[in-house]
Design an enzyme around this catalytic site. Structure first.
Site, PDB file in Angstrom:
ATOM      1  N   SER A 136      -1.144  -4.931   4.094  1.00 17.40           N
ATOM      2  CA  SER A 136      -2.573  -5.582   4.151  1.00 17.40           C
ATOM      3  C   SER A 136      -2.567  -7.178   4.142  1.00 17.40           C
ATOM      4  O   SER A 136      -1.918  -7.687   3.180  1.00 17.40           O
ATOM      5  CB  SER A 136      -3.581  -5.244   3.175  1.00 17.40           C
ATOM      6  OG  SER A 136      -4.687  -5.669   2.956  1.00 17.40           O
ATOM      7  N   LYS A 162      -2.629  -4.810   8.739  1.00 16.55           N
ATOM      8  CA  LYS A 162      -4.179  -4.619   8.695  1.00 16.55           C
ATOM      9  C   LYS A 162      -4.720  -6.072   8.169  1.00 16.55           C
ATOM     10  O   LYS A 162      -4.186  -6.786   7.361  1.00 16.55           O
ATOM     11  CB  LYS A 162      -4.373  -3.830   7.317  1.00 16.55           C
ATOM     12  CG  LYS A 162      -5.695  -3.935   6.504  1.00 16.55           C
ATOM     13  CD  LYS A 162      -5.983  -2.904   5.900  1.00 16.55           C
ATOM     14  CE  LYS A 162      -6.650  -3.231   4.436  1.00 16.55           C
ATOM     15  NZ  LYS A 162      -6.839  -2.149   3.534  1.00 16.55           N
ATOM     16  N   LYS A 164      -7.505  -8.717   6.996  1.00 13.65           N
ATOM     17  CA  LYS A 164      -8.805  -8.767   6.179  1.00 13.65           C
ATOM     18  C   LYS A 164     -10.022  -9.617   7.104  1.00 13.65           C
ATOM     19  O   LYS A 164      -9.401 -10.649   7.481  1.00 13.65           O
ATOM     20  CB  LYS A 164      -8.437  -9.410   4.767  1.00 13.65           C
ATOM     21  CG  LYS A 164      -7.840  -8.320   3.895  1.00 13.65           C
ATOM     22  CD  LYS A 164      -8.681  -7.215   3.241  1.00 13.65           C
ATOM     23  CE  LYS A 164      -8.051  -6.607   2.329  1.00 13.65           C
ATOM     24  NZ  LYS A 164      -8.985  -5.438   1.878  1.00 13.65           N
ATOM     25  N   ASP A 189     -10.043  -4.607   7.611  1.00 15.73           N
ATOM     26  CA  ASP A 189     -10.859  -4.279   6.622  1.00 15.73           C
ATOM     27  C   ASP A 189     -12.031  -5.470   6.190  1.00 15.73           C
ATOM     28  O   ASP A 189     -11.330  -6.600   5.879  1.00 15.73           O
ATOM     29  CB  ASP A 189     -10.003  -4.199   5.450  1.00 15.73           C
ATOM     30  CG  ASP A 189     -10.527  -3.494   4.038  1.00 15.73           C
ATOM     31  OD1 ASP A 189     -11.519  -3.146   3.980  1.00 15.73           O
ATOM     32  OD2 ASP A 189      -9.861  -3.295   3.314  1.00 15.73           O
ATOM     33  N   GLU A 214     -12.308  -0.938   8.644  1.00 17.29           N
ATOM     34  CA  GLU A 214     -12.577  -0.436   7.264  1.00 17.29           C
ATOM     35  C   GLU A 214     -13.678  -0.962   6.462  1.00 17.29           C
ATOM     36  O   GLU A 214     -13.765  -2.065   6.425  1.00 17.29           O
ATOM     37  CB  GLU A 214     -11.144  -0.499   6.393  1.00 17.29           C
ATOM     38  CG  GLU A 214     -11.121   0.080   5.163  1.00 17.29           C
ATOM     39  CD  GLU A 214      -9.818  -0.054   4.425  1.00 17.29           C
ATOM     40  OE1 GLU A 214      -8.749  -0.934   5.331  1.00 17.29           O
ATOM     41  OE2 GLU A 214      -9.626  -0.184   2.986  1.00 17.29           O
ATOM     42  N   ASP A 239     -13.561   2.947   2.706  1.00 15.61           N
ATOM     43  CA  ASP A 239     -12.590   2.913   1.514  1.00 15.61           C
ATOM     44  C   ASP A 239     -13.598   2.883   0.417  1.00 15.61           C
ATOM     45  O   ASP A 239     -13.961   4.143  -0.303  1.00 15.61           O
ATOM     46  CB  ASP A 239     -11.896   1.495   1.716  1.00 15.61           C
ATOM     47  CG  ASP A 239     -11.217   1.166   0.465  1.00 15.61           C
ATOM     48  OD1 ASP A 239     -11.202   1.791  -0.646  1.00 15.61           O
ATOM     49  OD2 ASP A 239     -10.601   0.014   0.395  1.00 15.61           O
ATOM     50  N   LYS A 263      -7.636   6.285  -2.045  1.00 18.65           N
ATOM     51  CA  LYS A 263      -6.872   5.378  -3.402  1.00 18.65           C
ATOM     52  C   LYS A 263      -7.385   6.410  -4.460  1.00 18.65           C
ATOM     53  O   LYS A 263      -8.449   6.626  -4.887  1.00 18.65           O
ATOM     54  CB  LYS A 263      -7.666   4.102  -3.487  1.00 18.65           C
ATOM     55  CG  LYS A 263      -7.269   3.098  -2.366  1.00 18.65           C
ATOM     56  CD  LYS A 263      -7.919   1.775  -2.703  1.00 18.65           C
ATOM     57  CE  LYS A 263      -7.847   0.798  -1.379  1.00 18.65           C
ATOM     58  NZ  LYS A 263      -8.754  -0.303  -1.774  1.00 18.65           N
ATOM     59  N   GLY A 291      -4.187   0.951  -1.125  1.00 18.65           N
ATOM     60  CA  GLY A 291      -3.525   0.375  -2.319  1.00 18.65           C
ATOM     61  C   GLY A 291      -4.361  -0.694  -3.129  1.00 18.65           C
ATOM     62  O   GLY A 291      -5.348  -1.115  -2.553  1.00 18.65           O
TER      63      GLY A 291
HETATM   64  O1  OSB Z   1      -9.837  -2.920   0.127  1.00 16.14           O
HETATM   65  O2  OSB Z   1      -7.896  -2.159   0.500  1.00 16.14           O
HETATM   66  C1  OSB Z   1      -8.488  -3.084  -0.212  1.00 16.14           C
HETATM   67  C2  OSB Z   1      -6.188  -4.990  -2.374  1.00 16.14           C
HETATM   68  C3  OSB Z   1      -7.260  -5.024  -3.410  1.00 16.14           C
HETATM   69  C4  OSB Z   1      -8.693  -4.387  -3.423  1.00 16.14           C
HETATM   70  C5  OSB Z   1      -8.925  -3.695  -2.500  1.00 16.14           C
HETATM   71  C6  OSB Z   1      -8.037  -3.660  -1.226  1.00 16.14           C
HETATM   72  C7  OSB Z   1      -6.641  -4.150  -1.218  1.00 16.14           C
HETATM   73  C8  OSB Z   1      -5.921  -4.208  -0.307  1.00 16.14           C
HETATM   74  C9  OSB Z   1      -4.370  -4.604  -0.527  1.00 16.14           C
HETATM   75  O3  OSB Z   1      -6.019  -4.229   0.958  1.00 16.14           O
HETATM   76  C10 OSB Z   1      -3.811  -3.233  -0.497  1.00 16.14           C
HETATM   77  C11 OSB Z   1      -2.309  -3.256  -1.028  1.00 16.14           C
HETATM   78  O4  OSB Z   1      -1.508  -3.589  -0.318  1.00 16.14           O
HETATM   79  O5  OSB Z   1      -2.218  -2.883  -2.365  1.00 16.14           O
HETATM   80 MG    MG Z   2     -10.303  -1.629   1.883  1.00 18.71          MG
END
Ligand code: OSB
Ligand code: MG
Length: 369
Positions: A136, A162, A164, A189, A214, A239, A263, A291
């Site tokens: 991510s 992925k 953001k 995302d 996402e 999510d 998650k 994650g």
């Molecule tokens: O939205 O998936 C998410 C991290 C913290 C809070 C929300 C998210 C995320 C990530 C990172 O996208 C995922 C990871 O690599 O742990």
């Molecule tokens: Mg997410």
């Protein structure tokens, strides 16, 4: 199994690079760690994935510590002899707080499985020894910086990227990364940053052959996601909105999501996660493991979950080095874009207690009455 004592600590780990999302920028990972010791001498570890501020979900680190200490643990102690499979029902009267509940259930499950000599993977129903890793990638100051960061991850072997996104950081960065890596599985995302009115804008992502978008809309706007799914061709993946088996079932019935990010913290634990996985398998819905910038403790269990047959897409289960210069367990090292599912009893990783002591900012020892 009877719990003898619970060691709750808050630790602070610097991230290798700031992680910016539509809801804020993280420079370090503050999180709650729990160790339980049972009367028969077993130990169980878990981390609570709540973040330091209530920006991704209503939970946050210190609130988790409070609800665990004030409500969840007394209930567990009152039950006396306990198994992990009983925890969710026992804690059900307390509303919400899935991440805190997941932490308690996971620590108990770890101690239980260590006692029985079973790994998380075998207990949850693992179907493979290696899992495919995605990564991510946060919002960066320039598209050049993003391209550099993504290139580094591609060179390291990640099998899915992925990005953001947020209003003002979406179509252009996606266009550039897609041009640089035409065949790379790519997804985005938004962490709830858009509204129903943005459907036409988000449609502009359709030409880039993304795996999914996402959580574009508010956590509570499941109907809005269903409406958006009719306009946008890229599959919608929820999510934040999926907080339980029931919410997953409802979102699928509404066609608000055609892929699900599981998650464990967000849905109240690994047992609920397996139920959501099973529901998705029955309905031919692909799932992947999300994650929360976990340390090796939470990562180990996530990797075990991600090895179930229905996890057909690479997850946000990256190597330790993606997040931390030094992990609090034996680090997870990626090989050829994959991580190995731990096979030892419980979460199956060695804990670096000396390092944990170094980064502990507060600590509470709670003895069972
Ligand atoms: O939205 O998936 C998410 C991290 C913290 C809070 C929300 C998210 C995320 C990530 C990172 O996208 C995922 C990871 O690599 O742990
Ligand atoms: Mg997410």
């Amino acid at each position: 199994m009877r719990i003898k004592e619970v060691d709750l600590r808050i630790i602070n780990l610097p991230l290798v690079r700031p992680f910016r999302t539509s809801f804020g920028t993280q420079y370090e990972r503050e999180l709650l760690l729990m160790k339980i010791t049972t009367q028969d001498g077993s130990e169980g570890w878990a981390e609570c994935v709540a973040m330091s501020e209530p920006l991704y979900s209503p939970e946050y680190t210190f609130a988790s510590q409070d609800v665990i200490e004030r409500f969840l643990l007394p209930k567990i102690f009152e039950a006396g002899d306990i198994r992990a499979e009983e925890v969710a029902d026992l804690l059900r009267p307390f509303l919400g707080h899935q991440m805190s509940k997941a932490c308690v259930e996971t620590a108990i499950l770890d101690a239980q499985l260590k006692l029985e000599g079973i790994s998380f993977g075998s207990y949850l129903g693992s179907s493979r020894e290696l899992i495919d890793c995605g990564v991510s990638v946060g919002i960066t100051s320039t598209i050049d910086a993003l391209a550099q960061e993504v290139s580094q991850y591609v060179d390291e072997g990640y099998r899915r990227i992925k990005l953001k996104i947020e209003p003002g950081w979406d179509i252009e960065p996606v266009r550039v990364i897609r041009e640089l890596f035409p065949d790379m599985p790519l997804q985005v995302d938004a962490n709830q940053a858009y509204s129903r009115e943005d459907a036409d804008h988000l449609k502009q992502l359709d030409p880039f052959n993304l795996l999914l978008i996402e959580q574009p809309l508010d956590e509570h706007d499941v109907l809005g996601h269903a409406m958006l799914a009719k306009v946008v061709k890229t599959p919608i993946c929820l999510d934040e909105s999926i907080t339980s088996l029931e919410s997953a079932r409802d979102a699928l019935a509404l066609k608000a999501t055609t892929i699900i990010n599981i998650k464990p913290g967000r849905v109240g634990g690994y047992l609920e996660s397996v139920k959501i996985h099973d529901l998705c398998v029955e309905n031919d819905i692909p799932v992947w493991c999300g994650g929360m910038l976990e340390t090796g403790i939470g990562r180990a269990a996530n990797i075990a979950l991600a090895s179930l047959a229905g996890f057909t897409l690479p997850g946000d289960t990256s190597a330790s080095s993606r997040y931390y210069h030094r992990d609090i367990t034996t680090p997870f090292v990626m090989q050829d874009g994959q991580l190995r599912v731990p096979s030892g009893p419980g979460i199956g990783v060695d804990i670096d207690l000396d390092f944990i002591d170094e980064i502990t900012t507060s600590r509470k020892l709670i003895l069972a009455p």
